[in-house]
Design a protein around this motif. Structure first.
Motif, mmCIF file in Angstrom:
data_model
loop_
_atom_site.group_PDB
_atom_site.id
_atom_site.type_symbol
_atom_site.label_atom_id
_atom_site.label_comp_id
_atom_site.label_asym_id
_atom_site.label_seq_id
_atom_site.Cartn_x
_atom_site.Cartn_y
_atom_site.Cartn_z
ATOM 1 N N ARG A 162 0.822 -1.202 0.000
ATOM 2 C CA ARG A 162 0.000 0.000 0.000
ATOM 3 C C ARG A 162 0.860 1.257 0.000
ATOM 4 N N LYS A 163 0.475 2.209 -0.837
ATOM 5 C CA LYS A 163 1.199 3.472 -0.932
ATOM 6 C C LYS A 163 0.532 4.476 -0.001
ATOM 7 N N SER A 164 1.258 4.873 1.041
ATOM 8 C CA SER A 164 0.653 5.674 2.104
ATOM 9 C C SER A 164 1.261 7.060 2.278
ATOM 10 N N VAL A 165 2.230 7.422 1.430
ATOM 11 C CA VAL A 165 2.953 8.683 1.616
ATOM 12 C C VAL A 165 2.307 9.791 0.791
ATOM 13 N N VAL A 166 2.137 10.959 1.421
ATOM 14 C CA VAL A 166 1.609 12.135 0.725
ATOM 15 C C VAL A 166 2.717 13.171 0.561
ATOM 16 N N LYS A 167 2.653 13.957 -0.533
ATOM 17 C CA LYS A 167 3.709 14.915 -0.863
ATOM 18 C C LYS A 167 3.844 16.016 0.172
ATOM 19 N N ASP A 168 2.722 16.483 0.663
ATOM 20 C CA ASP A 168 2.714 17.604 1.595
ATOM 21 C C ASP A 168 1.842 17.238 2.792
ATOM 22 N N PRO A 169 2.289 17.532 4.019
ATOM 23 C CA PRO A 169 1.524 17.111 5.192
ATOM 24 C C PRO A 169 0.160 17.790 5.329
ATOM 25 N N ILE A 170 -0.040 18.901 4.636
ATOM 26 C CA ILE A 170 -1.319 19.600 4.703
ATOM 27 C C ILE A 170 -2.165 19.364 3.449
ATOM 28 N N LEU A 171 -1.540 19.419 2.275
ATOM 29 C CA LEU A 171 -2.293 19.268 1.027
ATOM 30 C C LEU A 171 -2.689 17.817 0.748
ATOM 31 N N ARG A 172 -1.905 16.864 1.247
ATOM 32 C CA ARG A 172 -2.262 15.446 1.294
ATOM 33 C C ARG A 172 -2.414 14.747 -0.059
ATOM 34 N N GLU A 173 -1.659 15.129 -1.072
ATOM 35 C CA GLU A 173 -1.706 14.429 -2.352
ATOM 36 C C GLU A 173 -0.775 13.221 -2.303
ATOM 37 N N ASN A 174 -1.304 12.039 -2.593
ATOM 38 C CA ASN A 174 -0.530 10.807 -2.509
ATOM 39 C C ASN A 174 0.530 10.757 -3.605
#
Length: 280
Positions: free
Chosen positions: A107-119
């Protein structure tokens, strides 16, 4: 001087991402099996049996132990007599994570930005900790960290006067506050000393010590054993449903600190405490 191609690092990281997520490490298997035998609560034993069955299915069918396959944390110790060739070491590690999570169907669980939350859709970037050591080998450890347990971790900036009892109380507070949220039975990594960020790193590294292996410092060993007993006496138990097995291990790392401080970090991990290691 020894030359290592960065693609060897890439491939090792890829393999370890998959291995750590599919199979329980031998040290964790040992303490987990011991817990299955010693758990006194019938419900606790049943939970441990279910967890054990899940581990066996994951290993036999090459599927993840848990749906949360974690954020990849990589500890890389490079001998100072090693020369890397073939590209960027950093990029090689990140590419290894990318391949491990895509090719291993994790599962891919990492988002680019901690606020904007784009996977990011490939679970990169991972968190990499580098250390230069003597010699001409490269030691790589990969520890995928799920956030059910990561979210339960704490940092306490104690006063020197709080002493060892203050450290013990901080660890017990963190564990009790975590309760069932850290997917017990848990492994408790503790860092004492250094600075705000150093104690957190010490705690994370403590999770990598083989379960059941204690510190060589006598008072630290005694504290590990005492805290394990006290945590298991809380009654939180497997799955948070009661029992005598709340933790499988308590590992404590220490480091020199300032005369005015006593930093303590508690990094909690779930019952699988995933990690894999390679030496190149």
């Amino acid at each position: 001087m020894r030359t290592i191609q960065v693609e060897a690092v890439r491939d090792a990281v890829r393999d370890m991402c998959i291995e750590a997520n599919y199979r329980l490490s031998p040290d964790m298997r040992c303490v987990f099996d011991a817990a299955c035998r010693s758990e006194k609560s019938p419900l606790g034993r049943r939970i441990l049996e279910q967890l054990s069955e899940n581990l066996e299915i994951a290993a036999s069918e090459d599927i993840p132990i848990c749906q949360d396959t974690g954020m990849a944390v990589v500890f890389l110790e490079a001998g100072q007599d090693v020369h890397f060739e073939g590209g960027s070491l950093e990029e090689a590690v990140q590419e290894g994570i990318r391949r491990g999570y895509t090719e291993g169907y994790l599962r891919k669980s990492v988002v680019k930005d901690p606020i904007l939350r784009e996977n990011t859709k490939d679970n990169t970037p991972g968190v990499i900790h580098y250390r230069i050591v003597a010699g001409e080998q490269v030691r790589i450890r990969v520890a995928p960290k799920g956030f059910g347990s990561e979210n339960m971790s704490r940092v306490f900036m104690l006063k020197p006067a709080d002493g060892l009892e203050g450290v013990k109380n901080a660890v017990l507070t963190a564990v009790k506050d975590a309760g069932p949220n850290a997917c017990p039975p848990m492994v408790v990594g503790v860092g004492v000393g250094g600075t705000f960020e150093k104690c957190a790193l010490l705690a994370k590294q403590a999770l990598l010590r083989p379960a059941g292996e204690h510190s060589e410092i006598p008072y630290v060993r005694e504290t590990e054993e005492e805290l394990l007993a006290r945590i298991n006496a809380t009654g939180i138990g497997p799955g948070g449903l009661g029992g005598t097995t709340t933790a499988l291990a308590v590992n404590i790392n220490t480091y020199p600190t300032h005369i005015a401080g006593l930093p303590v970090a508690v990094n909690i991990c779930c019952h699988v405490n995933r990690h894999a290691e390679r030496v190149l």
